[in-house]
Design an enzyme around this catalytic site. Sequence first.
Site, PDB file in Angstrom:
ATOM      1  N   ASP A 109       0.865  -1.180   0.000  1.00 46.97           N
ATOM      2  CA  ASP A 109       0.000   0.000   0.000  1.00 46.97           C
ATOM      3  C   ASP A 109       0.904   1.234   0.000  1.00 46.97           C
ATOM      4  O   ASP A 109       2.121   1.131   0.188  1.00 46.97           O
ATOM      5  CB  ASP A 109      -0.954  -0.047   1.208  1.00 46.97           C
ATOM      6  CG  ASP A 109      -2.215   0.797   0.971  1.00 46.97           C
ATOM      7  OD1 ASP A 109      -2.250   1.567  -0.011  1.00 46.97           O
ATOM      8  OD2 ASP A 109      -3.158   0.701   1.786  1.00 46.97           O
ATOM      9  N   ASP A 144      -3.752   7.259  -3.556  1.00 45.13           N
ATOM     10  CA  ASP A 144      -5.111   7.761  -3.797  1.00 45.13           C
ATOM     11  C   ASP A 144      -5.510   8.696  -2.660  1.00 45.13           C
ATOM     12  O   ASP A 144      -4.801   8.804  -1.658  1.00 45.13           O
ATOM     13  CB  ASP A 144      -6.098   6.584  -3.915  1.00 45.13           C
ATOM     14  CG  ASP A 144      -5.974   5.579  -2.781  1.00 45.13           C
ATOM     15  OD1 ASP A 144      -4.838   5.284  -2.378  1.00 45.13           O
ATOM     16  OD2 ASP A 144      -7.008   5.095  -2.283  1.00 45.13           O
TER      17      ASP A 144
HETATM   18  N1  GUN Z   1      -6.395   0.884   3.084  1.00 44.14           N
HETATM   19  C1  GUN Z   1      -7.664   0.905   3.554  1.00 44.14           C
HETATM   20  N2  GUN Z   1      -8.422   1.766   2.832  1.00 44.14           N
HETATM   21  C2  GUN Z   1      -7.627   2.276   1.886  1.00 44.14           C
HETATM   22  C3  GUN Z   1      -7.831   3.222   0.823  1.00 44.14           C
HETATM   23  O1  GUN Z   1      -8.915   3.752   0.612  1.00 44.14           O
HETATM   24  N3  GUN Z   1      -6.754   3.477   0.031  1.00 44.14           N
HETATM   25  C4  GUN Z   1      -5.532   2.899   0.226  1.00 44.14           C
HETATM   26  N4  GUN Z   1      -4.531   3.186  -0.595  1.00 44.14           N
HETATM   27  N5  GUN Z   1      -5.328   2.032   1.227  1.00 44.14           N
HETATM   28  C5  GUN Z   1      -6.352   1.737   2.039  1.00 44.14           C
END
Ligand code: GUN
Length: 755
Positions: A109, A144
């Site tokens: 992420d 995002d």
């Molecule tokens: N982890 C939990 N929700 C989100 C999200 O909306 N975007 C991102 N990049 N990671 C997340």
Amino acid sequence: MGAWTEGRREDPVPCREADNGLFEITTRDGRARLGRLHTAHGILETPALLPVINPNIKTIEPREMWDRYGISALITNSYIIWKHEGLKDAAIAEGVHKLLDYPGVVMTDSGTFQAYIYGDVEVGVEQIVEFQRSIGVDIATMLDVFSRPDMTEAQVAKCVQETIERAPASIAASGTTMLNGPIQGGLFKHLRTESAQGMSQFDFAIHPIGGIVPVMERHLYKDYAKIMLASLPHLPPNRPVHMFGCGHPMLFPMSIALGADLFDSAAYALFARDGRLLTPWGTQKIETLTEWPERMPCVSACTPAEVRGLNKKEKTALLARYNLEVTLSELDRCKQAIRDGTIWRLAERRSHQHPALREAFLWISTSPHNKKLNLQFLEDLVLDDRDAARDLDQNAGKWEHAWNWIVESQESPRKGGEPWGGEDTHVRPHINAAKKALKQHWKPQNRGGKGADEVLIAYGTSGPWRERLSDLMPRLEHHCPGLEVMIHTPIGLLPYSLEDLNPFTHIDGPQWLWRRRPNLAAMREELDTLGMGERRIILVDLLGDGIQSRALNALHEAGVLEGIKDTDASAQPLEKEQREEARIRLQRRHVADKMVLLLNMNYDDVQKLLADSTFVVNRLGRVKNAMLSNGTHIVSPRLTDGGLSLTTGGAVEIHALRKSPMPLSFEREEGGSHLLKGPAWVVVNDDAEPFVRQGRNVFHGFILACDSWISPGDTCLIVNEKGELLGHGIAQGTLADMQHFQKGVAVKTRGGINL
Ligand code: GUN
């Protein structure tokens, strides 16, 4: 309870280079799918759970995840690695797989979630994607902009817009690394849709649904379902959908039934730290337990009391394993349900286990689109839904598209029994699909003659009906050729000509279901939709002996048999010849109605085709094969599901009947204009032609165009660009699947036309 040291699992085999990043479906059940995502660190089978690994606190070591639990992918946070000098240097030097000591698929992420928690992050949009690429992750995530459920429409619109604006630079920075393109939009239906449509335009590998963590934390599962239905129908189906931050097994069946492919879970570790156990029906505190909710392998030798006695670290480690095992086992249940064609029923069953989940499930299956079903309990719900101030409800009544998206993906007819599940049974999407098809295709014969103003409705017992009615039907066919005979089933009226059609025929339920006296008003409405609204209803109870005389008496009383010389004339046995003629007409009707319903043909064509047809029947009088007057065997009704198997000879005959232009693209025809145009055509390119002619399957990537009415499980004709017939088979996907997928089987070929 210490580190896992036993048994190593082999490292994954990288996918073929050309397949890297491709996703294929191997089995489906409506919108639920079993898939394979091809990566350099193995083929990830979906649906999959990616456990969240915090590189600073590894409650369970990634190596154990791989070796012991067979977990093929995990997710970690690139922003945490980037911020931490030691981790960052090690990741850059050795790559993320070494850093974690994990050989499988690594997703990272981007720091968006940290921005949501702490207000901001220090990293740039391109910078964080470049960093992820540089440490060798398999699937990176762009930065995002998180949309919270409490934001105003204008604020959410900005998040959606900003995320879309960041997409091109993120894609450019990702190079050949697969990239996640999250969908935002808060609780606003149109913004979710805009986000899905906007993000689809870029070359993302996967679309996570973002901004749902606070929705799940507050148990707003109805909103969760709405978010899914506002987004997923607008995403390219060949990209897996990941539910960001969803790791509670309770949500798996519903999510998967609506099309989710990936989940990630920090819950297994976070809940363990709080002494909480995950179960498919909610969460339980270890403090309150004497017995395990589910006896998972990691606790098979100890009791909850013993675990309570452990020190904090050991307790957390054990409960994290427990939670992971429960989560994986629910995922396995879902996967088996997809194979069995029962994922919706699993979601239905699970919905009873938490009130918010039940609310969500009822909303999906009964929201305004289903009002027509005229079930009182649904009416109440629809009203209730209208009060909700939430913005996703502003569009109440505009969810029909989403429901149709579910229904159009259902295979019908199917094999196997249909367990009665109370009122929920009526709103199972594949039952909806079956009823819709009947309503759209089937018509009464309107031959005129006696009985043309009546409909005989047989009720009172479960099937098989053919044997019970085998003496009566030729008689009715002979004496009152205008009469339509329908069977009253717990899910609706079924024409006698389709008496063995699943799911109508295969409802498994208590006898009283069949003994309920038919509701006249509901039947009248149904007859209306079947083109028999004006006909007088004559009811006959099928239970017990003497059905024949009961039916004939009822027809006499109704005056239908008036004019037959004496009251007993209709009770006399038919002459052998008359009976044979009537039987053949019934057999012809049986096959004709199936061709209309299941091959999308029109009655004129079918009647011409079957004009002098003959039928091979089995010992029980059931049609096995239908042959044209020239001896060509064209179709065989199937025992297992009441469906129809087309032969290659039949495909040639039906192909020649097509009058509408061949498809040139993947364009959708709206509003039923596809009806009665025959089975869908799938146009394949020259490379595929010789293979199809030899009877080999059609693969995605070789399809040039397709009729819009194609649907999974349907018979289709395979043609080349000139419209010449190459073969016939069973479609494995929807129109959008045919358009977008690049890998996997598109049509299972049943027969090829070799030159
Ligand atoms: N982890 C939990 N929700 C989100 C999200 O909306 N975007 C991102 N990049 N990671 C997340």
